[in-house]
Design a protein around this motif. Structure first.
Motif: not given
Lengths: 558, 344
Positions: B4-11
């Protein structure tokens, strides 16, 4: 209107800031236990200044700055130091670090502290005060602020033209700076004036992204009331617009040269929370004992709290009331934060936000596909890099090429990973490549050092051998000559010098008999003196023998 | 729970969705194709799709790669469709099968599969076909109302799969040369260009029917631009170079060289400008590089069309410029933030 500039790229992720700005900053009740790490800043850990069992007062120094890049650490409240040992901390490596465990006595008894009249103080003295107050960058990097205020003038004309207060807060979810500006704007403005004084800076700009209208209003009002010539500049909301180099470009149009510092172009930049803590340290003598933290994400009550440093994250999370499907926690924002391996870690100076995460809130990324070179990463890169090429070099371990293509100009903002349609964890590849290159550089340095030492040893042994051989040869030469002198090929020497020669020969003989080859390794000073004496004598004998031979030869010719 | 790596959000965009949008953008052109030339093109598109997916699955299996995620990425379909739209719809069924299979198996997977192929698989397939089967590659349909006889859909199917024509009917009666080919042939006969363009095969801008298909591809291309799947650099540089080159020749000798717009709307120019030269995998990654690449492609397209022996130059322009991509990219690196040099 000020002309604003743009930096290349950037992204517009959903802000998700409204949740945690519904109510004001609340103080967290005193926890039952505080764990205060000695390293809460970039650089060297502070050196413990107290011992287990000692009673400390609130604000008492417990960690002494140690080294140039270091900062002080204090007791966040009064109580007893229960232990000084390694404790789990919020570090991506999961390695524990040296911490002081403090059991509060609930009295909140302050250590004597005093305000300072900064206008009548020496900037160097003020910097030292900030260092001893433990003031470090609260935006995330934790760099000691006093060092950022040290500006070495190479030319008298060099000056800090612009001091920037960074209130951009571009990361989604995080609102601690927003709330701080809304509620404590006047203090921030006063702090800015203090930093301006220390730096002897020109203009002061307060940069706030346009998604924080209340903070903008509050700061504008505070500036007006202070009658200071500061300017609140509204900058467009874009990630990573709060990154210092990008923000400087937006405000001034200048780019901090690669590998240089903002001060090299006459600009310095501080996070608003850092400025606020500098104000408290100088104007009230209050050290950096607490900070504002956003608790948000998959929680019932997203809010900002004023938290004592060292408070276990567990207790903070409890205040937000995480929803049942929460499966992990992130420290920092969703773009650059790290997952917390455990909640039993303390909150530190750099901890601006804790996000409760669930599969629904942050769905796991789909499986990674190969890069199709769509260049979306390059389109959003704020450092004008070509991430798809760097990725290629990193995965094929062509680190030299990665470096040549400016890998170290990557600020690891994660914009490339965010837009990648193949869901490649690009930032992790870049971090990996950077750490490999650093490790290799270190290894090379160590190897170079070892090689140099080895080469010097070889050289020393060779030199000693040579010296020994020379001495031996000289000795043999001396013996041979003295023998040649002792058996003077039968011609009759001149009567006048005959006794003298004889005496010299006797002496030489006696010496040859007594001087035995000795172990010349590691001679004592005494032996060295002896050797020197013998050498001198031998020299004399040689001269005498030579002159004798010359004489006899001369006689022969006659 | 994996890493679980950053970024934790994506397009939400995925390769699969991007490729799907490319397919979607081809639909207006295909619709006009059907309108003007009949449904035979749908047969080649179907054949191409099935072959593309089949070859992709087979190659993934041989390469020990997961099949499902890659089949779902839609990239094989894009290859198949682009090839199907580049060859005559009335060609025997095995032509499109051989071309697509070669493109996917050799040009794509033997070079490492998705993202790793230096040459456009569809255009490699096209090159193989036009060199190996030049006769079958000329069996272009005439637009409605122009041919001496018109085949019904069933008769077309019969011909495509069995090679059987209705009795008393010759192939020549139902197929015809492309507008580009016709122009070249008649120019060789020293006919003036005005007279050539008076032939019924020519419409307002270029070939009757085919100019409308090109218009469909232009529409689809604008959709790709609007959805930011492609950037403006390639289509603009390609079409501009083609226009300027054609314009110079036309101005120098209007009786021998067609007007620039004719070149835009003939052959695969617009398909190439928006769908082939914009292939992210085989085109340069830098903006400056895209401009150089597309300009080179425009020039080569024109030279092959006018002076070469092949009817169109898009496929060979693609392959020739594909060769130059690494060099172009190396010399068009943008200036890095905070480093010296000019911002590009």
């Amino acid at each position: 209107m000020r002309t604003l500039y743009q930096f290349h790229g950037g992204i517009h992720p959903p802000g998700n800031k409204a949740q945690s700005t519904q109510c004001g900053i609340t103080r967290v009740p005193l926890p039952s236990r505080l764990v205060i790490p000695f390293r809460q800043h970039a650089g060297e850990a502070a050196k413990p200044a107290v011992q287990a069992g000692e009673h400390v007062l609130k604000g008492q120094l417990i960690g002494m700055p140690c080294g140039f890049v270091s900062s002080a650490v204090h007791a966040s409240t009064s109580g007893t130091i229960a232990a000084i040992d390694a404790q789990p901390i919020a570090h991506p490596s999961g390695m524990p670090d040296l911490c002081a465990t403090l059991i509060p006595d609930g009295k909140e008894e302050w250590f004597p502290h005093e305000a300072v009249d900064y206008r009548n103080s020496d900037p160097a003295d003020l910097r030292q005060r900030l260092r001893m107050a433990g003031v470090v960058g609260l935006g995330g990097a934790g760099f000691p602020s006093d060092l950022k205020l040290r500006f070495l003038r190479l030319h008298p004309s060099q000056k800090i033209d612009t001091l920037i207060l960074n209130g951009a807060e571009c990361e989604p979810y995080i609102t601690c700076d927003d709330m701080l500006m809304r509620e404590r704007a006047a203090e921030i403005v006063q702090g800015a004036e203090m930093l301006r004084f220390i730096l002897d800076a020109g203009e002061v700009l307060v940069a706030i992204e346009d998604n924080k209208p209340q903070a903008i209003t509050a700061m504008r009002q505070a500036v007006t009331e202070s009658k200071l010539p500061f300017e609140v500049v509204v900058v467009p909301t874009i990630y990573p617009g709060g990154s210092a180099k990008q923000l400087i470009r937006v405000l001034t149009g200048l780019e901090v040269p690669s590998g240089k510092l903002p001060t090299d172009i006459g600009v310095q930049c501080f996070n608003v929370a850092t400025v606020y803590s500098a104000y408290r340290a100088l104007a009230q003598g209050e050290l950096l004992l607490s900070r504002i933290v956003t608790i948000t994400g998959n929680v019932r009550h997203a809010q900002n709290f004023e938290v004592l440093l060292g408070t276990p994250v567990q207790e903070l999370v409890a205040l937000g009331e995480a929803l049942p499907d929460t499966d992990r926690y992130i420290m920092g924002g969703p773009m650059m934060g790290v997952e917390l391996a455990s909640l039993a870690v303390p909150l530190v100076k750099a901890g601006n936000c804790i996000i409760a995460a669930s599969g629904k809130l942050f769905p796991p990324a789909p499986p990674t596909l190969p890069c199709i070179r769509c260049t979306r990463c390059a389109q959003v890169c704020p450092a004008d890099l070509q991430p798809m090429d760097l990725y290629w070099f990193a995965q094929s371990r062509e680190f030299g090429k990665a470096q040549a293509f400016s890998l170290f100009d990557c600020i690891e903002c994660g914009a490339c990973s965010y837009v990648c349609p193949s869901h490649i964890p690009l930032v992790q590849y870049f971090q990996f490549a950077k750490s490999e290159i650093r490790a290799r550089a270190q290894e090379k340095q160590a190897a170079d050092h070892a090689r140099e030492r080895h080469e010097f040893r070889e050289y020393r042994i060779e030199r000693e051998k040579q010296e020994k051989a020379e001495k031996l040869a000289a000795k043999e030469q001396a013996i041979r000559q003295s023998r040649a002198a002792a058996t003077p090929a039968n011609p009759v020497p001149g009567p006048a010098i005959q006794p003298e020669i004889q005496a010299a020969i006797e002496r030489a003989k006696a010496q040859a008999a007594t001087v035995e080859p000795k172990n010349t390794d590691n001679p004592t000073p005494q032996q060295l003196a002896e050797i020197a004496g013998i050498e001198a004598q031998r020299e004399r004998v040689r001269d005498l023998a030579k002159s004798a031979v010359e004489h006899t030869n001369g006689h022969d010719k006659n | 729970m994996g890493a679980f790596f950053s970024p934790f959000i994506s397009q939400p965009d995925t390769v699969s969705r991007i490729m799907f949008k490319v397919l979607l953008a081809l639909v207006p052109g295909i619709a006009l194709y059907v309108w003007y030339f009949g449904p035979a093109i749908l047969v080649s598109l179907t054949l191409a799709s099935l072959t593309a997916l089949g070859t992709e699955a087979l190659m993934l299996k041989l390469r020990n790669r997961p099949i499902a995620p890659f089949l779902k990425d839609n990239s094989a379909l894009v290859t198949g469709w682009l090839l199907a739209l580049s060859i005559p719809p009335l060609a025997p069924w095995w032509l499109i099968v051989v071309g697509t299979a070669f493109g996917i198996a050799i040009a794509k997977h033997l070079y490492g599969g998705l993202g790793n192929n230096p040459f456009s698989p569809a255009m490699v397939g096209f090159a193989v076909l036009i060199i190996s089967f030049p006769v079958q590659m000329t069996q272009w349909l005439s637009p409605h109302g122009l041919g001496a006889v018109e085949l019904g859909f069933l008769e077309q199917l019969k011909y495509i799969f069995l090679g059987v024509l209705p009795p008393n009917m010759s192939l020549d009666a139902i197929t015809m040369a492309t507008p580009l080919d016709t122009l070249k042939t008649h120019l060789h006969l020293d006919e003036p260009i005005k007279q050539i363009f008076a032939m019924p095969i020519y419409g307002r801008l270029a070939g009757q029917g085919s100019e409308m298909v090109s218009l469909g591809f232009l529409l689809g291309g604008l959709y790709l631009l609007a959805t930011r799947i492609i950037s403006w650099h390639v289509p603009v540089a390609y079409l501009a170079t083609l226009f300027v080159t054609a314009g110079i020749f036309h101005l120098a000798d209007p009786s021998h060289y067609a007007v620039p717009l004719f070149h835009w709307f003939s052959g695969a120019a617009l398909l190439g400008a928006f769908f082939i030269f914009t292939d992210p995998v085989t085109s340069p990654t830098t903006y400056k590089g895209k401009l150089i690449y597309a300009a080179g492609a425009g020039l080569i397209t024109y030279l092959i069309r006018v002076f070469g022996s092949f009817p169109d130059g898009v496929a060979f322009a693609t392959l020739l410029m594909n060769i130059c991509v690494p060099l172009i990219v190396l010399y068009t690196q943008p200036r890095v933030f905070g480093k010296k040099g000019k911002r590009s």
